[in-house]
Write an enzyme that holds these catalytic residues in place. Structure first.
Site, PDB file in Angstrom:
ATOM      1  N   TYR A 188      -2.214   0.272  10.000  1.00 20.24           N
ATOM      2  CA  TYR A 188      -2.291  -0.294   8.652  1.00 20.24           C
ATOM      3  C   TYR A 188      -1.026  -0.263   7.959  1.00 20.24           C
ATOM      4  O   TYR A 188      -0.670  -1.227   7.310  1.00 20.24           O
ATOM      5  CB  TYR A 188      -3.687   0.161   7.958  1.00 20.24           C
ATOM      6  CG  TYR A 188      -3.685  -0.181   6.523  1.00 20.24           C
ATOM      7  CD1 TYR A 188      -3.667  -1.505   6.126  1.00 20.24           C
ATOM      8  CD2 TYR A 188      -3.557   0.817   5.597  1.00 20.24           C
ATOM      9  CE1 TYR A 188      -3.965  -1.960   4.839  1.00 20.24           C
ATOM     10  CE2 TYR A 188      -3.484   0.357   4.219  1.00 20.24           C
ATOM     11  CZ  TYR A 188      -3.676  -1.043   3.842  1.00 20.24           C
ATOM     12  OH  TYR A 188      -3.802  -1.573   2.493  1.00 20.24           O
ATOM     13  N   THR A 223       0.921  -1.138   0.020  1.00 19.27           N
ATOM     14  CA  THR A 223       0.015   0.013   0.163  1.00 19.27           C
ATOM     15  C   THR A 223       0.883   1.279  -0.091  1.00 19.27           C
ATOM     16  O   THR A 223       1.950   1.141   0.512  1.00 19.27           O
ATOM     17  CB  THR A 223      -0.895   0.110   1.451  1.00 19.27           C
ATOM     18  OG1 THR A 223      -1.727   1.157   1.457  1.00 19.27           O
ATOM     19  CG2 THR A 223      -0.047  -0.300   2.723  1.00 19.27           C
TER      20      THR A 223
END
Length: 349
Positions: free
Chosen positions: A142, A117
């Site tokens: 995250y 990501t």
């Protein structure tokens, strides 16, 4: 030989399964269906219901199938949720990825494509596209959970006969142009999905989280990539690894950003106007994140085909309408079954 797709019943994973099958690959899917759907998995794929971090399950799959490559999508992806429940993200995204890597090395699987990501970068000090050499400074658990997984992959590749490609996604949206799958998660938080639901009357309003960012209209800017272009990058990454390419970390984005307001306007133009409300910034959200994708274009010869906000939005709306019809059919079918069951029960008295 076969490709193992973890999270293959989810949004991106289900697109990947279809692309692999379209290319004539043998596909094995493992998914615990926490956010994915069994119906989203192409019927030709062999499906295992279970956790991608389950060592015993993985050992059984590797023993039963000739897996030569893994595409790893399984994991949790909601930034605010990771802030409120960090330990779950470190368990689900990092610890379970460690188990998958260990099982792969033990089974002699040498190629893995990892779903990473742009959240590993955090906010940048300038408005230029973010390159792979930018400082790694995640602003959420995250982002850290994915960065930790990248580090494990790097160290494993240095110690074993094992190579990987980590693709750092920017904002994924849209749906399969053939209408076979799309973003179907209930309660999804992705902006284009949320806006499409609002445009079709499935939501009352779209909330804009933060209107005081240092951007042209005060709302956050993101680089939106069509899911089919993203999957094509994975296909090219597999070919690259199978032909002996060394480990690689690369961005997946178009290099152009759109603000939240621009996305909302695009969805309203293709669908119908909907209510918009404003809320404070969410923890962990950056002001602007846009990809420098020159590396993946050079190394993997990746050429996007659907790099248009209008194309992305239209495909997302088309899928949302198809999903509405599917859900309506499913509900009617359930009601019909219940009515038949009640009739049979009353007739047997």
């Amino acid at each position: 030989m076969a490709v193992l797709v973890t999270g293959g019943a989810g949004y991106i994973g289900s697109h990947m399964v279809w692309a692999l099958l379209d290319a004539g690959e043998d596909v094995v899917v493992v998914d615990q269906l926490s956010t994915g759907f069994r119906w989203a998995v192409a019927p030709e794929a062999r499906f295992y219901l279970g956790d991608a971090g389950d060592k015993a399950l993985l050992q059984g799959i590797f023993a039963m199938h000739e897996i030569d490559a893994i595409v790893h999508f399984a994991g949790s992806v909601v930034v605010p949720e990771s802030v409120s429940d960090p330990l779950w993200y470190y368990e689900n995204n990092t610890a379970k990825t460690r188990n998958l890597i260990a099982a792969a090395v033990e089974a002699g699987v040498r190629c893995l494509v990892f779903s990473s990501t742009a959240a590993v970068y955090g906010s940048q000090d300038n408005d230029r596209p973010v390159g792979e050499t930018a400082p790694l400074a995640p602003e959420s658990p995250y982002g850290f959970s994915k960065l930790m997984s990248e580090i494990m992959l790097r160290d494993t590749a240095a110690a074993h006969d094992f190579n990987y490609v980590a693709l750092r996604y920017f904002n994924v949206a849209g749906a399969d142009p053939l209408g076979r799958t799309g973003q179907s998660t209930t309660g999804a938080t992705h902006l284009i999905k949320v806006a499409c639901e609002a445009a079709l009357g499935k939501r009352g309003a779209v909330e804009i989280y933060g209107s005081d960012y240092p951007t042209s209209d005060g709302t956050g800017i993101r680089d939106y990539i069509h899911v089919s272009d993203l999957v094509d990058a994975h296909m090219k990454a597999l070919d690259y690894l199978r032909t002996g390419g060394p480990s690689l970390v690369a961005n997946c984005g178009y290099g152009e950003g759109y603000s939240v307001l621009q996305v909302i306007e695009a969805v309203a133009a293709h669908g119908r106007p909907f209510e918009v409300s404003h809320a404070p910034r969410r923890p962990g959200d950056a002001a602007s994140v846009v990809a420098d994708s020159s590396l993946i274009r050079q190394k993997l010869q990746w050429v996007p085909r659907l790099d248009s906000l209008d194309v992305i939005v239209q495909s997302a709306l088309d899928w949302e309408e198809r999903l509405s019809r599917k859900n309506s059919f499913d509900l009617d079918h359930i009601r019909e079954k219940l009515a038949t069951a009640d009739f049979l029960k009353s007739g047997s008295r």
